[in-house]
Design an enzyme around this catalytic site. Structure first.
Site, PDB file in Angstrom:
ATOM      1  N   LEU A 102      34.912  39.099  40.481  1.00 22.82           N
ATOM      2  CA  LEU A 102      36.028  40.049  40.446  1.00 22.82           C
ATOM      3  C   LEU A 102      37.269  39.224  40.133  1.00 22.82           C
ATOM      4  O   LEU A 102      37.433  38.112  40.659  1.00 22.82           O
ATOM      5  CB  LEU A 102      36.205  40.745  41.793  1.00 22.82           C
ATOM      6  N   ASP A 103      38.164  39.784  39.326  1.00 28.83           N
ATOM      7  CA  ASP A 103      39.416  39.083  39.002  1.00 28.83           C
ATOM      8  C   ASP A 103      40.216  38.807  40.268  1.00 28.83           C
ATOM      9  O   ASP A 103      40.073  39.514  41.266  1.00 28.83           O
ATOM     10  CB  ASP A 103      40.318  39.953  38.118  1.00 28.83           C
ATOM     11  N   TYR A 104      41.126  37.881  40.162  1.00 24.23           N
ATOM     12  CA  TYR A 104      42.044  37.523  41.249  1.00 24.23           C
ATOM     13  C   TYR A 104      42.715  38.778  41.830  1.00 24.23           C
ATOM     14  O   TYR A 104      42.810  38.955  43.039  1.00 24.23           O
ATOM     15  CB  TYR A 104      43.097  36.574  40.662  1.00 24.23           C
TER      16      TYR A 104
END
Ligand code: URA
Length: 252
Positions: A102-104
Site C-alpha cells: 500500500l502506498d505511504y
C-alpha cells in the site's frame, strides 16, 4: 490433507512404520491434541505437529491482517527512519513480509506473512485476487467517467482490466465523492492513476478488502492473526481462480 504418518516420515522423524508406532504410543500431537488413531489426516500447510513435544512442522508460519494507517511505509525498514508497518507488530517475533504493497498515503487492509508461497499465490497476476478500495475523490465523477474505469482505461503501462465501481457517497456541497472500486491487478499506484486518468484525483484511499478478507472494524494501527479457515479459503480460492468472480459481501 495427508496422512499423519506420511507427513512424519517425510519430515525425517522415522520410517513410516515407526511413525505409526509413535502415533499409537501417544507421542504425537496435532494442534495441541494427542492423536492416537492411525490414518488421521492433517493439513501440512497449517497444522502444528509435535512428536514427544518437539515441533515437526507448522508453528513458524504466521498470517496477519493489519489496518495500516496513512503515513506508514509498507516495508520492514526505512533508511529515512519513517514509520514502517512492522513497527506496529508488537509481540510478533517472526520476520513477516507484506503481501503486496500500500502506498505511504494509503490506509487499510494489509496482509503480512512469513509464508512466501502464500504471498506469491495471492499476488500473482494470473490469480486476479480482487482488492476493494474506498477512494475519496475530488469532484463528483459522472457515470460515464466511472464507466471508463469499469471497462478499462489506458494508463502509461497499458490498459487496466475491468474494475467494479460504485458510488458510496456524494457530497455536492464540498464537491467530493467516495467511490468503491474493486481491481483485480496490483500495479503501482493503480487506483490513484485510474482516477487521475478521469480527472478526479484521489484525496484519501483506504483498502477495505483483500480477496474475501474484510477489514471490518479492526482498529487503525492494529493487527490480528487470520484464522485457519481464512488462510485455507484464500489459498484454495486463489488456486482455483474463483476469487476472480467474487466481490466482498460488506465493508467497513
Ligand atoms: N492503488 C493505489 O493507487 N495505491 C495503493 O496503495 C493501492 C492501490
Amino acid at each position: 490433507m495427508e496422512r499423519l504418518q506420511k507427513i512424519l516420515a517425510q519430515a525425517g522423524v522415522a520410517s513410516r512404520r515407526k511413525c505409526e508406532e509413535m502415533i499409537l504410543a501417544g507421542k504425537v500431537e496435532v494442534n495441541g491434541e494427542l492423536v492416537t488413531t492411525l490414518g488421521t489426516k492433517v493439513d501440512p500447510a497449517t497444522d502444528i505437529i509435535k512428536v514427544s513435544g518437539r515441533l515437526i512442522r507448522g508453528e513458524n508460519k504466521i498470517y496477519i491482517m493489519f489496518n495500516k494507517p496513512k503515513g506508514v511505509i509498507t516495508s520492514a525498514s526505512d533508511p529515512k527512519g519513517r514509520k514502517v508497518v512492522t513497527d506496529y507488530l508488537k509481540g510478533i517475533n517472526e520476520r513477516v513480509y507484506p503481501v503486496g504493497r500500500l502506498d505511504y498515503d494509503t490506509e487499510g487492509l494489509l496482509l503480512l506473512t512469513n509464508d512466501g508461497e502464500f504471498a506469491n499465490l495471492l499476488t500473482h497476476p494470473k490469480h486476479h485476487v480482487p482488492k476493494t478500495y474506498h477512494a475519496t475523490v475530488k469532484g463528483v465523477p459522472h457515470g460515464t467517467a466511472l464507466d471508463k474505469l469499469k471497462t478499462g482505461i489506458k494508463l502509461e503501462d497499458g490498459m487496466t482490466a475491468p474494475a467494479e465501481v460504485e458510488y458510496k457517497d456524494i457530497d455536492e456541497a464540498n464537491k467530493e465523492a467516495v467511490i468503491s472500486i474493486t481491481i483485480h491487478e496490483g500495479r503501482n499506484r493503480q487506483v490513484r492513476r485510474m482516477f487521475e486518468a478521469i480527472s478526479h484525483p484521489v484525496m484519501r484511499l483506504k483498502r477495505i478488502s483483500f480477496g474475501d478478507i474484510l477489514l471490518q472494524n479492526l482498529k487503525r494501527g492494529s493487527y490480528r492473526h487470520l484464522t485457519k479457515d481464512e488462510i485455507n479459503h484464500l489459498q484454495q480460492m486463489a488456486k482455483s481462480g474463483l476469487l476472480k468472480a467474487k466481490t466482498p459481501r460488506k465493508d467497513t
